[in-house]
Design a protein around this motif. Structure first.
Motif, PDB file in Angstrom:
ATOM      1  N   ALA A  28       1.139  -1.125  -0.027  1.00  0.00           N
ATOM      2  CA  ALA A  28       0.068  -0.006  -0.063  1.00  0.00           C
ATOM      3  C   ALA A  28       1.005   1.190  -0.011  1.00  0.00           C
ATOM      4  CB  ALA A  28      -1.106   0.002   1.220  1.00  0.00           C
ATOM      5  N   ILE A  29       0.311   2.326  -0.543  1.00  0.00           N
ATOM      6  CA  ILE A  29       1.148   3.546  -0.455  1.00  0.00           C
ATOM      7  C   ILE A  29       0.633   4.704   0.216  1.00  0.00           C
ATOM      8  CG2 ILE A  29       1.745   5.551  -2.226  1.00  0.00           C
ATOM      9  CD1 ILE A  29       3.311   2.832  -2.747  1.00  0.00           C
ATOM     10  N   PHE A  30       1.398   5.367   0.948  1.00  0.00           N
ATOM     11  CA  PHE A  30       0.865   6.480   1.598  1.00  0.00           C
ATOM     12  C   PHE A  30       1.780   7.688   1.246  1.00  0.00           C
ATOM     13  CE2 PHE A  30       0.843   9.446   5.162  1.00  0.00           C
ATOM     14  CZ  PHE A  30      -0.409   9.208   5.724  1.00  0.00           C
ATOM     15  N   GLU A  31       1.089   8.747   0.946  1.00  0.00           N
ATOM     16  CA  GLU A  31       1.546  10.137   0.425  1.00  0.00           C
ATOM     17  C   GLU A  31       1.255  11.072   1.436  1.00  0.00           C
ATOM     18  OE1 GLU A  31       1.864  13.190  -3.148  1.00  0.00           O
ATOM     19  OE2 GLU A  31       0.576  11.282  -3.188  1.00  0.00           O
ATOM     20  N   GLU A  32       2.606  11.689   2.002  1.00  0.00           N
ATOM     21  CA  GLU A  32       2.375  12.663   3.074  1.00  0.00           C
ATOM     22  C   GLU A  32       2.133  13.996   2.140  1.00  0.00           C
ATOM     23  OE1 GLU A  32       5.103  11.119   6.544  1.00  0.00           O
ATOM     24  OE2 GLU A  32       6.081  12.693   5.316  1.00  0.00           O
ATOM     25  N   LEU A  33       1.152  14.695   2.046  1.00  0.00           N
ATOM     26  CA  LEU A  33       0.851  15.843   1.649  1.00  0.00           C
ATOM     27  C   LEU A  33       1.434  17.025   1.830  1.00  0.00           C
ATOM     28  CD1 LEU A  33      -3.137  15.648   1.572  1.00  0.00           C
ATOM     29  CD2 LEU A  33      -1.630  14.891  -0.287  1.00  0.00           C
ATOM     30  N   ASP A  34       2.039  17.138   3.052  1.00  0.00           N
ATOM     31  CA  ASP A  34       2.925  18.294   3.352  1.00  0.00           C
ATOM     32  C   ASP A  34       4.212  18.246   3.085  1.00  0.00           C
ATOM     33  OD1 ASP A  34       2.872  16.233   5.554  1.00  0.00           O
ATOM     34  OD2 ASP A  34       3.419  17.586   7.018  1.00  0.00           O
ATOM     35  N   THR A  35       4.730  16.979   2.829  1.00  0.00           N
ATOM     36  CA  THR A  35       6.220  16.698   2.621  1.00  0.00           C
ATOM     37  C   THR A  35       6.484  16.422   1.077  1.00  0.00           C
ATOM     38  OG1 THR A  35       6.198  14.469   3.347  1.00  0.00           O
ATOM     39  CG2 THR A  35       6.653  16.277   4.884  1.00  0.00           C
ATOM     40  N   GLY A  36       5.419  15.650   0.608  1.00  0.00           N
ATOM     41  CA  GLY A  36       5.615  15.073  -0.736  1.00  0.00           C
ATOM     42  C   GLY A  36       6.109  13.739  -0.712  1.00  0.00           C
ATOM     43  N   LYS A  37       6.555  13.347   0.591  1.00  0.00           N
ATOM     44  CA  LYS A  37       7.126  11.893   0.437  1.00  0.00           C
ATOM     45  C   LYS A  37       6.162  10.968   0.355  1.00  0.00           C
ATOM     46  CE  LYS A  37      10.960  13.307   3.632  1.00  0.00           C
ATOM     47  NZ  LYS A  37      11.443  13.150   5.217  1.00  0.00           N
ATOM     48  N   LYS A  38       6.711   9.690  -0.150  1.00  0.00           N
ATOM     49  CA  LYS A  38       5.688   8.641  -0.290  1.00  0.00           C
ATOM     50  C   LYS A  38       6.240   7.346   0.529  1.00  0.00           C
ATOM     51  CE  LYS A  38       3.935   9.776  -4.688  1.00  0.00           C
ATOM     52  NZ  LYS A  38       3.606   9.549  -6.052  1.00  0.00           N
TER      53      LYS A  38
END
Length: 56
Positions: A28-38
């Motif tokens: 599964a993928i989790f994207e941090e919207l504030d850092t752009g890290k995946k």
């Protein structure tokens, strides 16, 4: 912000301050919207996409 499941595939959106789901499917993928890290879920932990390898 609350973590949101995006679409029927296991793609989660949230911020770096949100707890990542512990019941996610492997890869599964989790994207941090504030850092752009995946991150992807290994089945045990979340690992950063493009992060350091575990190989020696």
């Amino acid at each position: 912000m609350a973590v949101t499941l995006k679409g029927s595939a296991a793609n989660y959106l949230g911020t770096s301050e949100d707890d990542k789901p512990e019941d996610a499917a492997v890869n599964a993928i989790f994207e941090e919207l504030d850092t752009g890290k995946k991150y992807y879920f290994t089945g045990e932990t979340w690992a950063e996409v493009g992060g350091a390898s575990n190989e020696a």
